[in-house]
Design a protein around this motif. Structure first.
Motif, PDB file in Angstrom:
ATOM      1  N   MET A   1      10.220  -6.807  12.583  1.00 37.63           N
ATOM      2  CA  MET A   1      10.789  -7.613  11.518  1.00 37.63           C
ATOM      3  C   MET A   1      10.340  -7.074  10.169  1.00 37.63           C
ATOM      4  O   MET A   1       9.503  -7.643   9.491  1.00 37.63           O
ATOM      5  N   GLY A   2      10.884  -5.973   9.819  1.00 36.17           N
ATOM      6  CA  GLY A   2      10.603  -5.428   8.490  1.00 36.17           C
ATOM      7  C   GLY A   2       9.249  -4.794   8.380  1.00 36.17           C
ATOM      8  O   GLY A   2       8.768  -4.563   7.284  1.00 36.17           O
ATOM      9  N   GLY A   3       8.592  -4.513   9.481  1.00 36.22           N
ATOM     10  CA  GLY A   3       7.281  -3.899   9.388  1.00 36.22           C
ATOM     11  C   GLY A   3       7.395  -2.478   8.882  1.00 36.22           C
ATOM     12  O   GLY A   3       8.303  -1.744   9.240  1.00 36.22           O
ATOM     13  N   MET A   4       6.476  -2.076   8.027  1.00 38.21           N
ATOM     14  CA  MET A   4       6.513  -0.738   7.491  1.00 38.21           C
ATOM     15  C   MET A   4       5.930   0.213   8.524  1.00 38.21           C
ATOM     16  O   MET A   4       4.948  -0.093   9.164  1.00 38.21           O
ATOM     17  N   ASP A   5       6.536   1.355   8.698  1.00 37.46           N
ATOM     18  CA  ASP A   5       6.005   2.310   9.649  1.00 37.46           C
ATOM     19  C   ASP A   5       6.264   3.702   9.109  1.00 37.46           C
ATOM     20  O   ASP A   5       7.304   4.294   9.324  1.00 37.46           O
TER      21      ASP A   5
ATOM     22  N   ALA B   1       8.907   5.080   0.274  1.00 36.05           N
ATOM     23  CA  ALA B   1       8.442   3.695   0.146  1.00 36.05           C
ATOM     24  C   ALA B   1       9.673   2.797   0.218  1.00 36.05           C
ATOM     25  O   ALA B   1      10.796   3.285   0.271  1.00 36.05           O
TER      26      ALA B   1
ATOM     27  N   PRO C   1       0.809  -1.224   0.000  1.00 35.80           N
ATOM     28  CA  PRO C   1       0.000   0.000   0.000  1.00 35.80           C
ATOM     29  C   PRO C   1       0.838   1.268   0.000  1.00 35.80           C
ATOM     30  O   PRO C   1       0.354   2.320  -0.408  1.00 35.80           O
ATOM     31  N   GLU C   2       2.109   1.163   0.421  1.00 38.74           N
ATOM     32  CA  GLU C   2       2.959   2.357   0.483  1.00 38.74           C
ATOM     33  C   GLU C   2       3.191   2.976  -0.884  1.00 38.74           C
ATOM     34  O   GLU C   2       3.560   4.151  -0.975  1.00 38.74           O
TER      35      GLU C   2
ATOM     36  N   LEU D   1      -3.031   3.091   8.153  1.00 36.42           N
ATOM     37  CA  LEU D   1      -2.448   1.897   7.559  1.00 36.42           C
ATOM     38  C   LEU D   1      -1.721   1.098   8.639  1.00 36.42           C
ATOM     39  O   LEU D   1      -1.009   1.664   9.457  1.00 36.42           O
ATOM     40  N   SER D   2      -1.910  -0.215   8.606  1.00 35.66           N
ATOM     41  CA  SER D   2      -1.231  -1.076   9.573  1.00 35.66           C
ATOM     42  C   SER D   2       0.280  -0.966   9.378  1.00 35.66           C
ATOM     43  O   SER D   2       0.769  -0.775   8.270  1.00 35.66           O
ATOM     44  N   THR D   3       1.011  -1.095  10.477  1.00 39.59           N
ATOM     45  CA  THR D   3       2.468  -0.974  10.387  1.00 39.59           C
ATOM     46  C   THR D   3       3.126  -2.281   9.967  1.00 39.59           C
ATOM     47  O   THR D   3       4.327  -2.314   9.747  1.00 39.59           O
ATOM     48  N   ASN D   4       2.377  -3.348   9.898  1.00 38.07           N
ATOM     49  CA  ASN D   4       3.042  -4.625   9.630  1.00 38.07           C
ATOM     50  C   ASN D   4       2.503  -5.321   8.387  1.00 38.07           C
ATOM     51  O   ASN D   4       2.274  -6.517   8.387  1.00 38.07           O
ATOM     52  N   TYR D   5       2.323  -4.535   7.310  1.00 35.36           N
ATOM     53  CA  TYR D   5       1.844  -5.142   6.058  1.00 35.36           C
ATOM     54  C   TYR D   5       2.825  -6.200   5.566  1.00 35.36           C
ATOM     55  O   TYR D   5       2.422  -7.272   5.117  1.00 35.36           O
ATOM     56  N   THR D   6       4.127  -5.892   5.662  1.00 35.17           N
ATOM     57  CA  THR D   6       5.134  -6.815   5.138  1.00 35.17           C
ATOM     58  C   THR D   6       5.044  -8.170   5.828  1.00 35.17           C
ATOM     59  O   THR D   6       5.107  -9.209   5.175  1.00 35.17           O
ATOM     60  N   MET D   7       4.883  -8.122   7.138  1.00 33.45           N
ATOM     61  CA  MET D   7       4.780  -9.372   7.894  1.00 33.45           C
ATOM     62  C   MET D   7       3.524 -10.142   7.481  1.00 33.45           C
ATOM     63  O   MET D   7       3.577 -11.351   7.232  1.00 33.45           O
TER      64      MET D   7
END
Lengths: 555, 234
Positions: B84-88, B173, A131-132, A217-223
């Protein structure tokens, strides 16, 4: 267990059950056709054979990934799962809670329309859809993209629950004491579909709400994505080996010499060994702690264990039966298999492609190798051996057997179809050879113009040309397969007396094989492991010889 | 291949070793032996559990930073990054702002007339920086930020054989900042607000391409920068 053949049991399904399975089959063939068309265009553009505007190229790449990786693989799994539970659960040959399964079909189809429509409107997020990178003006289209994935997940749930109930029902009714090994595997398969469904909700609910303009937006999309993606990877692989297990008995009459409890334990090991191995997708993450990297590498080694066990079980069972029927020499029994049957040829080449893909995938699961190969074309190069050459080829083989039973129509040109796996494997070797070389050289995974204004190595384009040439053969084989599947769904003549004629089989079952050794399976595993050692060592040597030494700082 | 109930319940029959369950299971796990090759190349410890335990204890210790300004950026990055790689994006904005300031200062300090950046330590700085325990030369800091769709700085001049401590961050991004050496590449992934620190030493002079290897939108394939590695000045 009924002694009626699988084919006969499928024919015994009611017209209403057949209509449900046929609906899934039609969507499977449609999504396969679309996905291959998008994929071929992508491969030709990456090889430089055709030029596409970059925006359009990423849009087509998105459509390829979404259509093949999600919709084809799940529509076909839904069809095969429902057929297996109905035919191998030991109860009535019928699908329980059919209306719920129809609701699943409607949800999955709506998901497909939503995802494809969003991508066709111009959204190019690729299948992982972070989503970023969604621009503000793209949010309305992103709503439909994420909604599509969520509908797919809900649809899977609505298919998996009736499948499990179909298998449970005869146990509750006291008609069977225990499931057959295939019935057990099908239930495990359905259980993993439910896990995928929840993983999809976990990954995409938050981006959907965010794209709708509600919430953060959730902070852990990647996970969330990695958890889902790992499931999406390995669930079809489990389904693949279950189909090998079923189809080999169909083709040869051979049953496992190790007994059903052993088979069940191996199928159950997928549930135990696959989920903890997902960490290797994250080795390049800058903030992944060192102990996690180390543990991730170690756990990843176990990922192939269930698949190698099923392979050994099948090959050993085949070999001892073949030897009991006169097979001589180390490999002399292999030509006795019914290779002119298109199902056998496809399963055989699927095994070969699994070995090729497996060898190279094990180079990537080492944390220190990830900075050499992750995010390069090495990744699509090795995984096409698995997704196309193993999983898709096996599912196509399964459809070649299932469709005539469901539609009552003959298979289109089985003699020609029996040659296609070799054409596809030849194409895959070119595609994979070129792509793996490109990956080792650093060609990025998702870039169409790799010239970088002349700053990139000239050899990059040469390697990618092989990818394009390989794609020609892969596309040719798949186009003929898709035509054959569509023809067998709608157009070929009806089966005479309900018999699928002209497909060679052998009947090696029904005898005790006696004191026979099985050498080929262990030998194949040794060759596989040797290949893994060789290419891993090659990777380490490449790192040592790079004109650049690098070390990451611990986090 | 569905059922063979006899095999479960019949009296045990002597089988050749290759068709025994124990042999099949052993062969199935043979792939795991690859670990010893990794250990042979020093890419994995032989005492895995001891190493994991030690590394876990290490994790709780604070990471030493090179200086005051660095510590600020480092803390920000820790705050911004997920476990662990979470986007913030929001939590990392402080880290991003701090990193942009540091990068701007870095470029201003080392910018050359042709627009490239040549980071170097003065003899005074060299003398003040402690050598590591093996007597190695201390690494010169290089800052690099990636954004849609470019890098700052876009041309970096380095000296062959010298170690450089690259501090990198994505500003908007996820991006790649991978480095092509021609025959192979070093893949580097940058997350927004999370600092990626790598010590790099170029062993050969030449021009090295920095390119994005994580799809980041329409301009992804045009994201590139250049590292020019030069022989040491006479």
């Amino acid at each position: 267990m009924a002694t009626t053949s699988f084919f006969e049991r499928m024919k015994m399904l009611s017209a209403a059950d057949k209509a449900l399975v046929k609906a899934f089959l039609i969507m499977a063939v449609l999504t396969l056709g679309l996905g291959i068309a998008f994929g071929t265009t992508t491969a030709f553009a990456r090889a430089g054979f055709i030029e596409i505007d970059p925006d359009r190229a990423f849009q087509i790449m998105t459509l390829h990934g979404v259509t093949i990786f999600f919709y084809w693989l799940y529509f076909v799994q839904a069809a095969l799962l429902l057929v297996l539970v109905a035919c191998f659960s030991g109860g009535d040959i019928a699908i329980a809670w059919r209306r719920m399964a129809w609701a699943g079909f409607v949800l999955m189809t709506a998901g497909f329309i939503s995802s494809e429509g969003s991508s066709l409107s111009g959204l190019a997020l690729l299948y992982n859809a972070p989503p970023e990178i969604v621009a503000d003006y793209e949010r309305p289209a992103a709503v439909f993209f994420y909604l599509g994935y969520l509908l797919l997940g809900m649809g899977l749930l609505f298919v998996a629950v009736p499948a499990i109930w179909t298998a449970l029902k005869p146990k509750f009714e006291g008609r069977i004491d225990s499931w057959s090994s295939v019935g057990f595997a099908a239930v495990a398969w359905a259980g993993l579909l439910i896990v995928s469904a929840f993983a999809a909700v976990n990954a995409f609910a938050s981006p959907l709400i965010w794209a709708m303009g509600e919430g953060q937006l959730s902070t852990n999309y990647t996970m969330g994505w990695n958890l889902l993606f790992h499931n999406v990877h390995y669930l079809p692989l489990m389904a693949t080996v279950v189909m090998w297990y079923v189809l080999i008995e169909v083709l040869t009459g051979v049953k496992s010499i190790f007994g059903q409890r052993f088979s069940k334990a191996i199928f159950a090991s997928y549930l135990l060994l696959v989920p903890p191995t997902s960490l290797y997708h994250m080795f390049l993450e800058p903030d992944l702690a060192e102990p996690v990297r180390l543990a991730g590498s170690l756990l990843s080694l176990f990922i192939s264990v269930p698949t190698v066990l099923v392979f050994l079980l099948i090959i050993a069972s085949l070999e001892v039966h073949a030897r009991a029927h006169g097979g001589r020499g180390l490999f002399g029994w292999i030509p006795m298999l019914p290779w002119r049957n298109p199902v056998m040829a496809a399963v055989g080449m699927a095994v070969v492609n699994l070995a090729l893909g497996g060898v190279f995938s094990f180079v990537l699961i080492q944390e220190q190798m990830a900075p050499l190969l992750s995010d390069t074309f090495f990744v699509p190069a090795y995984f096409h051996f698995l997704t196309l050459g193993t999983v898709t080829l096996t599912f196509v083989a399964s459809l070649l057997y299932v469709i005539p039973a469901i539609t009552g129509r003959n298979l289109w040109r089985p003699g020609l179809l029996a040659r296609l796996p070799y054409v596809m494997t030849f194409g895959l070797v070119l595609f994979g050879g070129g792509g793996l070389t490109a990956g080792f050289m650093g060609v990025p995974r998702r870039v169409f113009d790799i010239s970088y204004d002349g700053a990139a190595a000239g050899a990059w384009m040469t390697a990618m040309a092989f990818v394009g040439i390989g794609a020609v053969f892969m596309a040719l084989a798949m186009a003929v397969y898709i035509f054959a599947l569509a023809a067998s769904l709608f157009a070929t003549p009806r089966l005479a007396r309900g018999i699928l004629a002209g497909l060679p089989e052998v009947q090696w079952g029904g005898i005790v094989p006696g004191y026979q050794s099985a050498y080929v399976g262990p030998l194949a595993v040794l060759v596989l492991v040797g290949g893994m050692y060789a290419f891993t060592a090659f990777g380490f040597e490449m790192i040592a010889r790079m004109p650049l030494s690098a070390s990451s700082e611990a986090h | 291949m569905s059922d063979d109930i006899e095999s479960d319940h019949a009296a045990p029959v002597k089988r050749p070793i290759t068709t025994r369950k124990s042999f099949v299971v052993l062969m199935g796990f043979s792939v795991v032996s690859l670990y010893f090759l990794w250990a042979g190349y020093g890419a994995a410890p032989l005492n895995i559990f001891g190493t994991l335990e030690a590394a876990a204890i290490d994790e709780s210790a604070p990471v030493p930073m090179a200086g005051m300004s660095m510590a600020k950026a480092g803390e920000g990055a820790k705050a911004g990054g997920g476990a662990m790689g979470g986007m913030d994006m929001s939590g990392g904005s402080g880290a991003i702002d701090a990193f942009v300031s540091l990068t701007d200062a870095f470029i201003a300090k080392y910018e050359q007339p042709d627009g490239s950046v040549r980071p170097q330590m003065t003899p005074m700085q060299m003398a003040m920086m402690p050598k590591d325990e093996r007597g190695k030369e201390p690494a010169t800091e290089v800052l690099l930020s990636g954004y849609q769709w470019g890098y700052d700085p876009s041309v970096i001049r380095l000296t062959v054989g010298k170690p450089y401590r690259f501090r990198m961050m994505a500003l908007d991004a996820t991006h790649g900042a991978s480095i092509s050496t021609g025959t192979a590449s070093r893949m580097i992934r940058l997350r927004p607000g999370v600092e990626n620190v790598q010590t790099l030493t170029f062993r050969k002079p030449g021009s090295y391409l920095i390119y994005c290897t994580v799809y980041c939108g329409q301009g992804h394939q045009y994201m590139q920068a250049q590292i020019i590695v030069e022989p040491p000045a006479a």
